[in-house]
Design an enzyme around this catalytic site. Structure first.
Site, mmCIF file in Angstrom:
data_model
loop_
_atom_site.group_PDB
_atom_site.id
_atom_site.type_symbol
_atom_site.label_atom_id
_atom_site.label_comp_id
_atom_site.label_asym_id
_atom_site.label_seq_id
_atom_site.Cartn_x
_atom_site.Cartn_y
_atom_site.Cartn_z
ATOM 1 N N TYR A 74 7.084 -0.139 8.472
ATOM 2 C CA TYR A 74 6.344 1.120 8.291
ATOM 3 C C TYR A 74 7.311 2.256 7.932
ATOM 4 O O TYR A 74 7.151 2.931 6.911
ATOM 5 C CB TYR A 74 5.554 1.466 9.573
ATOM 6 C CG TYR A 74 5.062 2.882 9.579
ATOM 7 C CD1 TYR A 74 4.155 3.332 8.627
ATOM 8 C CD2 TYR A 74 5.540 3.808 10.523
ATOM 9 C CE1 TYR A 74 3.721 4.652 8.604
ATOM 10 C CE2 TYR A 74 5.116 5.119 10.514
ATOM 11 C CZ TYR A 74 4.215 5.543 9.558
ATOM 12 O OH TYR A 74 3.800 6.844 9.534
ATOM 13 N N ASN A 122 0.819 -1.211 0.000
ATOM 14 C CA ASN A 122 0.000 0.000 0.000
ATOM 15 C C ASN A 122 0.855 1.263 0.000
ATOM 16 O O ASN A 122 0.647 2.162 -0.816
ATOM 17 C CB ASN A 122 -0.940 -0.004 1.211
ATOM 18 C CG ASN A 122 -1.986 1.090 1.100
ATOM 19 O OD1 ASN A 122 -2.505 1.357 0.015
ATOM 20 N ND2 ASN A 122 -2.279 1.737 2.203
#
Ligand code: UDP
Length: 323
Positions: free
Chosen positions: A141, A92
């Site tokens: 992340y 994503n």
């Protein structure tokens, strides 16, 4: 300006949209509502429900909208989850983001503004952290955000796409109308305020043996409206590069809890627990570059102001947007 905002239904995106509209910009929001809330999208904005994984959809949406600038907030942002499901984060936050970059280039967008993070620095060697600090993320992340920063450098060099990437420290606080509601809440301030609202018995302090004055982690909290203002300043032509956003002041977990007690008038019991994996002891921003180059002036720099705005929103919306 005409601004196309991805993730404009989420916490940071929705408040940036509100501030953009208050400053008379024209906004189109693109969001798949996986984490965002339709009701958080300001009524003055146009809304498109769509997903960045759908390349045709995003290419067509940007081509039809013809924005002058893109602000890209749509991303997954849970550090812990990124350690157990890295694929979700790289897919994503990186691969789907490439669809948006290509759409921006094809449509001749002038400026691309990106939400990056202090998590790209990992465990920093020094504080305050300036933009020159080496970037060594310690979780997928932070790595996914750093990879997107790298893409921006290449798209700038090869396609002339002007960009500003903001490395956020701890975004916190709310606007009068818009706030923070996530499926899984991991952040300190909303979790502490849940106790004041009677929705949890006690808050948790993760780690009391850090090399800090009171043994708990120190973070640099920045009001969401000040953060939004930096994005608006970055729209000016000629502004390009990487900027930290924080107040340059650190507060410990215990100090945050104490401020929440004072602001809410609630005793907020706290229990001490083990350290959370991957938490650096101290993260404080050096944001002089944003002040000097963008003319950024934080208006709500104190922890009291930040917590007070969060408390006002959470007490007015005890069930978040669903209430
Ligand atoms: N923290 C805590 N209890 C909580 C949530 C967070 O003690 O319920 C601590 C966390 O370990 C970190 C600091 O508060 O030291 C800020 O965490 P947050 O998740 O808000 O932001 P982060 O710095 O991880 O981006």
């Amino acid at each position: 300006m005409k601004v196309f905002v991805t993730g404009g239904a989420g916490y940071i995106g929705s408040i940036c949209v509100e501030e953009l509209l208050n400053a008379d910009h024209q906004v189109t929001v693109f969001d798949n509502l996986s984490e965002g809330h339709r009701v958080a999208v300001d009524e003055r904005a146009q809304f498109i429900e769509g997903c960045l994984s759908d390349r045709e959809t995003i290419l067509n949406a940007v081509a039809a909208d013809q924005p002058e600038a893109v602000m890209h907030f749509a991303a997954f942002a849970q550090v812990g989850e990124s350690m157990t499901d890295p694929s979700k984060y790289f897919r994503n936050n990186v691969a789907n983001g490439i669809n948006l970059l290509d759409a921006a280039v094809e449509a001749g967008v002038k400026k691309f503004i990106f939400s990056s993070t202090a998590a790209t620095y990992g465990m920093p060697d020094t504080v305050p952290i300036t933009e020159q600090e080496p970037q060594k993320p310690i979780n997928p992340y932070g790595e996914s955000k750093l990879m997107f920063e790298t893409l921006l450098k290449w798209y700038h060099e090869l396609h002339g796409l002007e960009f500003v990437a903001f490395r956020y420290f701890n975004a916190a606080g709310c606007s009068e109308k818009l706030g923070e509601e996530r499926t899984v809440e991991t952040h300190l301030i909303p979790n502490v305020l849940r106790v004041a609202l009677g929705q949890a018995k006690q808050c948790r302090i993760f780690g009391t043996d850090y090399p800090t004055p009171d043994g708990t982690c120190i973070r640099d909290y920045i009001h969401i409206i000040d953060l939004a203002q930096a994005h608006i300043l970055a729209l000016k032509p000629g502004k390009c590069g990487f900027y930290n956003l924080g107040n340059g002041e650190g507060y410990s977990v215990r100090e945050v809890i104490e401020t929440c007690r004072q602001v809410s008038g609630n005793p907020i019991p706290a229990i001490e627990e083990a350290r959370r994996d991957g938490d650096p002891a101290r993260l404080i921003a050096g944001s002089q570059k944003a002040i000097d180059e963008l003319g950024w002036k934080p208006r709500y720099a104190t922890l009291e102001q930040i917590v007070d705005s969060a408390w006002r929103w959470h007490s007015a919306h005890p069930n978040g947007y669903s209430g």
